[in-house]
Design a protein around this motif. Structure first.
Motif, PDB file in Angstrom:
ATOM      1  N   ILE A 299       0.840  -1.198   0.000  1.00  0.00           N
ATOM      2  CA  ILE A 299       0.000   0.000   0.000  1.00  0.00           C
ATOM      3  C   ILE A 299       0.876   1.250   0.000  1.00  0.00           C
ATOM      4  O   ILE A 299       0.572   2.243  -0.669  1.00  0.00           O
ATOM      5  N   ALA A 300       1.993   1.214   0.756  1.00  0.00           N
ATOM      6  CA  ALA A 300       2.880   2.383   0.808  1.00  0.00           C
ATOM      7  C   ALA A 300       3.418   2.719  -0.579  1.00  0.00           C
ATOM      8  O   ALA A 300       3.488   3.890  -0.968  1.00  0.00           O
ATOM      9  N   LEU A 301       3.801   1.691  -1.334  1.00  0.00           N
ATOM     10  CA  LEU A 301       4.315   1.932  -2.677  1.00  0.00           C
ATOM     11  C   LEU A 301       3.182   2.352  -3.618  1.00  0.00           C
ATOM     12  O   LEU A 301       3.408   3.077  -4.596  1.00  0.00           O
ATOM     13  N   THR A 302       1.960   1.919  -3.313  1.00  0.00           N
ATOM     14  CA  THR A 302       0.803   2.388  -4.077  1.00  0.00           C
ATOM     15  C   THR A 302       0.706   3.906  -3.992  1.00  0.00           C
ATOM     16  O   THR A 302       0.532   4.603  -4.998  1.00  0.00           O
ATOM     17  N   ASP A 303       0.809   4.434  -2.767  1.00  0.00           N
ATOM     18  CA  ASP A 303       0.685   5.881  -2.603  1.00  0.00           C
ATOM     19  C   ASP A 303       1.854   6.620  -3.232  1.00  0.00           C
ATOM     20  O   ASP A 303       1.677   7.665  -3.865  1.00  0.00           O
ATOM     21  N   GLU A 304       3.047   6.088  -3.069  1.00  0.00           N
ATOM     22  CA  GLU A 304       4.220   6.738  -3.658  1.00  0.00           C
ATOM     23  C   GLU A 304       4.103   6.793  -5.182  1.00  0.00           C
ATOM     24  O   GLU A 304       4.389   7.820  -5.804  1.00  0.00           O
ATOM     25  N   THR A 305       3.686   5.674  -5.782  1.00  0.00           N
ATOM     26  CA  THR A 305       3.515   5.633  -7.238  1.00  0.00           C
ATOM     27  C   THR A 305       2.385   6.567  -7.669  1.00  0.00           C
ATOM     28  O   THR A 305       2.482   7.266  -8.677  1.00  0.00           O
ATOM     29  N   ARG A 306       1.283   6.555  -6.889  1.00  0.00           N
ATOM     30  CA  ARG A 306       0.160   7.437  -7.204  1.00  0.00           C
ATOM     31  C   ARG A 306       0.585   8.900  -7.224  1.00  0.00           C
ATOM     32  O   ARG A 306       0.213   9.668  -8.126  1.00  0.00           O
ATOM     33  N   ARG A 307       1.365   9.315  -6.237  1.00  0.00           N
ATOM     34  CA  ARG A 307       1.797  10.715  -6.180  1.00  0.00           C
ATOM     35  C   ARG A 307       2.597  11.089  -7.434  1.00  0.00           C
ATOM     36  O   ARG A 307       2.426  12.170  -7.993  1.00  0.00           O
ATOM     37  N   ARG A 308       3.480  10.195  -7.834  1.00  0.00           N
ATOM     38  CA  ARG A 308       4.294  10.478  -9.028  1.00  0.00           C
ATOM     39  C   ARG A 308       3.434  10.533 -10.284  1.00  0.00           C
ATOM     40  O   ARG A 308       3.541  11.465 -11.086  1.00  0.00           O
ATOM     41  N   ILE A 309       2.567   9.539 -10.446  1.00  0.00           N
ATOM     42  CA  ILE A 309       1.726   9.451 -11.639  1.00  0.00           C
ATOM     43  C   ILE A 309       0.702  10.593 -11.673  1.00  0.00           C
ATOM     44  O   ILE A 309       0.457  11.195 -12.720  1.00  0.00           O
ATOM     45  N   TYR A 310       0.113  10.885 -10.518  1.00  0.00           N
ATOM     46  CA  TYR A 310      -0.913  11.927 -10.449  1.00  0.00           C
ATOM     47  C   TYR A 310      -0.348  13.278 -10.869  1.00  0.00           C
ATOM     48  O   TYR A 310      -0.973  14.044 -11.605  1.00  0.00           O
ATOM     49  N   LYS A 311       0.860  13.553 -10.395  1.00  0.00           N
ATOM     50  CA  LYS A 311       1.496  14.834 -10.705  1.00  0.00           C
ATOM     51  C   LYS A 311       1.688  15.008 -12.207  1.00  0.00           C
ATOM     52  O   LYS A 311       1.583  16.113 -12.747  1.00  0.00           O
ATOM     53  N   LYS A 312       1.935  13.919 -12.898  1.00  0.00           N
ATOM     54  CA  LYS A 312       2.268  13.987 -14.320  1.00  0.00           C
ATOM     55  C   LYS A 312       1.065  13.798 -15.243  1.00  0.00           C
ATOM     56  O   LYS A 312       1.018  14.387 -16.317  1.00  0.00           O
ATOM     57  N   PHE A 313       0.098  12.952 -14.819  1.00  0.00           N
ATOM     58  CA  PHE A 313      -0.913  12.511 -15.780  1.00  0.00           C
ATOM     59  C   PHE A 313      -2.359  12.750 -15.352  1.00  0.00           C
ATOM     60  O   PHE A 313      -3.276  12.309 -16.045  1.00  0.00           O
ATOM     61  N   ALA A 314      -2.579  13.439 -14.236  1.00  0.00           N
ATOM     62  CA  ALA A 314      -3.951  13.589 -13.727  1.00  0.00           C
ATOM     63  C   ALA A 314      -4.859  14.356 -14.680  1.00  0.00           C
ATOM     64  O   ALA A 314      -6.081  14.179 -14.646  1.00  0.00           O
ATOM     65  N   THR A 315      -4.304  15.205 -15.534  1.00  0.00           N
ATOM     66  CA  THR A 315      -5.149  15.957 -16.470  1.00  0.00           C
ATOM     67  C   THR A 315      -5.616  15.103 -17.648  1.00  0.00           C
ATOM     68  O   THR A 315      -6.566  15.457 -18.333  1.00  0.00           O
ATOM     69  N   GLU A 316      -4.941  13.976 -17.883  1.00  0.00           N
ATOM     70  CA  GLU A 316      -5.274  13.134 -19.034  1.00  0.00           C
ATOM     71  C   GLU A 316      -5.882  11.795 -18.634  1.00  0.00           C
ATOM     72  O   GLU A 316      -6.572  11.160 -19.447  1.00  0.00           O
ATOM     73  N   TYR A 317      -5.616  11.355 -17.406  1.00  0.00           N
ATOM     74  CA  TYR A 317      -6.074  10.038 -16.959  1.00  0.00           C
ATOM     75  C   TYR A 317      -6.773  10.154 -15.604  1.00  0.00           C
ATOM     76  O   TYR A 317      -6.487  11.058 -14.816  1.00  0.00           O
TER      77      TYR A 317
END
Length: 707
Positions: free
Chosen positions: A144-162
């Motif tokens: 779960i911890a790595l889920t949040d870490e990955t989410r933060r990285r991905i969200y910052k980059k792709f939240a406007t498209e995905y």
């Protein structure tokens, strides 16, 4: 400022030696010496690389370290060829092996890759998403911890498209990036028709050979059931020598890439220490006092974490840091003042274990990244499987103790946390106990017996032996008779049993069918905790030795934990004193309740509704509450996003959100939080200084900046 003659001569001599290695086809050694050269530049404050250094970086494939302003035209041309859009404001330059890996993925190939921790695998994933623009991506991570870490990285980059999805109750959009641990991924089996790519991080965890973990079956099921819906597969792991033939990676190209962007400098104290525990402690304290920079201390087990932290606490001075004093006070107020972590925090020391509340682990990793934050982090193996943090130094306190032995594979994972691209060119390893013998890792993945009864022998025949197919057919006939064809089909085609043990669940199904009166007591779970004892004992007896505690203590804990939202953790701990449950055991048992008891209740409820529908009771609500630690679901899930439950309670008390509302989904709670914004929440009267630090961190993860 001109460089001294000595520095110029040193650099030239190092460059000569590297060129000589390259001329002798010793590229790996040349690359290591080049990284040491970069470290020399950094330590001597040299801000520009010479054209000669840039040329060497080019020849060793270390393109990201090249400096455009001092490069020749041909070097600048090469840098532009290796630039990609990885979702940042500016393009990034990939190193040679990163680019090779990305190119194969863009060609549509199924890839299983072994690469060092410092390789930069996340850049490849992000570049693939940006360039290929797939519609549906699923990333399965081990924790779960790595889920949040990955989410933060991905969200910052792709939240406007995905739409970035990490929970089970979120509605997908037209374009989605799913980020889950394997158990949560399985709940999406029936909700997803197809994926453009399935990415499995740390895929070695599907091997019982390397990972003695009860979660292995869940990951194998995910590889089978979700992998069959994916157009492309990309599996990642470190330190794998070879991949043995197996049906789970059939058709995948295995790439072993030993390209590292940092140099590991090892110092072994184990021979002079031997078995002298006093000398071992003295060596640790000496290193703790002398090492500059951030240091991870790998202690292996919870008991050794306690031993190391006690030693450090008694021999380390408090440091002058307003941030850490604030953190220590916050820990004492919200957990327990006499707990060792508040005491350690004032000394710049944190603790990272898999039992801590997720938000608390995340906050400590955040503080470890701060210049004036934690400088030491004492950890179990959670640091190598839970987060992607690294440090200038790694101290290996133990490689073997009672009930624990670090193999060569895991040892490499631990020391791989030393060094970081662009920050620490050289990672320093200090080994205080003899390292395990070097051994090649030939990865093999097999089908666990617990999974055999949960897969369709026709649909997944390629994964099965003839003997397994016969066993499935026999079990299929028995379970169809017990459960009825509809439910058994649902189990096989969907996520299956959450406990990942179809054999144990078959035993429960048989007893429900033959002795239904033994399960009548489940109806008492709908009443107050005073009536739960018999039902809980019945559940515990179905999985003996599984509960990390005596039955009586565990039952007492569940009953008091049911007040988790109404009362504070210090108040719960006061109630638990009579059962001899302190803060450390509280963390451990809460985790056991949510994961083990929660999954067992889910499976029992599924069986009961099919086998005993006439009983007329429904334990699904109780199972749901248990799986969320008796917290409102949104509060429990916000904690995964880095917002502790005590801050959610303050937000509710201020009237901003009613977390008790049955209509409040996690997605809706995030939307409301965004609308409120960090400033209003930080203005709540009961919010203290460190609460504000956490709130800013939480909103950073939503890509909302505090004012």
């Amino acid at each position: 400022m001109p460089l001294s003659d000595k520095i110029v001569n040193d650099i030239f001599s190092q460059c000569q030696a590297i060129v000589s290695l390259l001329n002798n086809n010793q590229e790996a050694e040349a690359r290591q010496q080049t990284i040491i050269l970069l470290d020399y530049h950094q330590k001597n404050g040299i801000s520009e690389l010479s054209p000669l250094c840039n040329s060497i970086l080019r020849q060793t494939g270390l393109y990201p370290y090249m400096e455009e302003q001092t490069s020749t035209f041909s070097d600048r041309l090469l840098m532009n060829c290796f630039k990609v859009d990885a979702g940042y404001q500016e393009d990034v330059v990939l190193h040679r092996d990163q680019f090779l890996l990305l190119r194969k993925l863009l060609e549509g190939k199924d890839i299983a890759v072994s690469a060092p921790t410092s390789f930069g695998k996340s850049f490849v994933i992000d570049s693939f998403i940006r360039i290929k623009k797939p519609s549906n991506v699923m990333i399965i991570v081990p924790t779960i911890a790595l889920t949040d870490e990955t989410r933060r990285r991905i969200y910052k980059k792709f939240a406007t498209e995905y739409k970035v999805i990490t929970t089970t109750d979120t509605e997908p959009s037209e374009r989605n990036i799913f980020i889950f641990p394997q158990e949560r991924a399985l709940s999406w089996v029936e909700k997803i028709d197809n994926l453009d790519i399935l990415i499995i991080d740390e895929f070695y965890k599907a091997s019982a050979q390397l990972n003695n973990d009860e979660r292995v079956p869940a990951l194998v099921k995910a590889i089978i059931k979700i992998g069959s819906k994916a157009k492309q597969r990309y599996f990642l792991a470190p330190n794998i020598s070879s991949l043995e033939d197996n049906p789970f990676t059939k058709g995948m190209e295995f790439l072993r890439l030993d390209f590292s962007t940092v140099f590991l400098n090892k110092t072994d104290y184990s021979k002079e220490i031997g078995k002298d525990e006093k000398k071992k402690g003295e060596t640790l304290l000496s290193l703790n006092n002398s090492l500059p920079g951030k240091t991870l201390i790998f202690a292996g087990t919870h008991s050794q974490v306690e031993k190391v932290s006690t030693l450090l606490s008694a021999n380390t001075r408090e440091i002058d840091s307003e941030l850490l004093v604030s953190f220590s006070e916050w820990l004492g107020k919200n957990y327990e003042y006499n707990w060792r972590l508040p005491i350690l925090a004032k000394r710049g020391i944190g603790i990272h274990t898999g039992q801590l509340h997720r938000s608390l682990s995340q906050i400590q990793v955040k503080l470890f990244e701060e210049e004036r934050g934690l400088s030491r982090l004492v950890s179990t193996s959670s640091i190598i499987e839970g987060v992607n943090t690294s440090a200038e130094n790694v101290i290996v306190w133990t490689t073997s103790t009672r009930g624990f032995s670090l193999d060569s594979f895991s040892y490499k994972n631990v020391i791989g946390r030393a060094g970081r691209m662009f920050r620490h060119f050289v990672g320093n390893i200090h080994v205080l106990q003899e390292a395990p013998d070097e051994a090649p890792v030939n990865l093999n993945i097999e089908l666990p017996e617990q999974v055999v009864g949960e897969i369709d022998h026709d649909k997944y025949a390629g994964y099965l032996s003839e003997e397994q197919i016969r066993a499935i057919k026999q079990q299929e006939a028995e379970m169809t008779d017990l459960l009825g064809g509809e439910l058994y089909t649902k189990i096989k085609t969907g996520e299956g049993f959450q406990t990942s043990n179809s054999t144990a669940m078959r035993g429960i199904a048989v007893e429900m069918k033959e002795k239904p009166e033994k399960w009548d007591k489940m109806s008492f779970l709908a009443y107050s905790p005073d009536y739960w004892d018999n039902a809980l004992y019945k559940l515990l007896y179905t999985r003996p030795g599984w509960w990390d505690s005596s039955y009586s203590k565990f039952v007492a804990f569940v009953k008091i934990l049911s007040q988790n939202w109404e009362r504070t953790i210090p108040e719960l701990l006061y109630e638990l004193e009579k059962d001899d449950i302190g803060i450390d055991e509280f963390f451990k048992l809460e985790r056991t309740v949510t994961f083990k008891l929660g999954s067992l209740l889910h499976d029992v409820d599924m069986l009961q509704k099919s086998i005993l529908p006439q009983a007329g009771f429904d334990i699904s609500g109780f199972a749901y509450n248990v799986a969320h630690a008796f917290l409102p679901a949104a509060v429990y899930e916000l904690e995964e996003y880095g917002l502790p439950r005590m801050i959610s309670r303050k937000i509710q008390n201020a009237g901003f959100i009613n977390f008790n509302s049955p209509d409040l989904t996690f997605e809706k709670s995030i939307q409301i939080m965004r609308e409120i914004g960090p400033q209003k929440i930080k203005g709540i009267e009961t919010i203290d200084a460190f609460d504000k630090y956490i709130i800013d961190y939480f909103f950073e993860g939503l890509n909302v900046r505090a004012q």
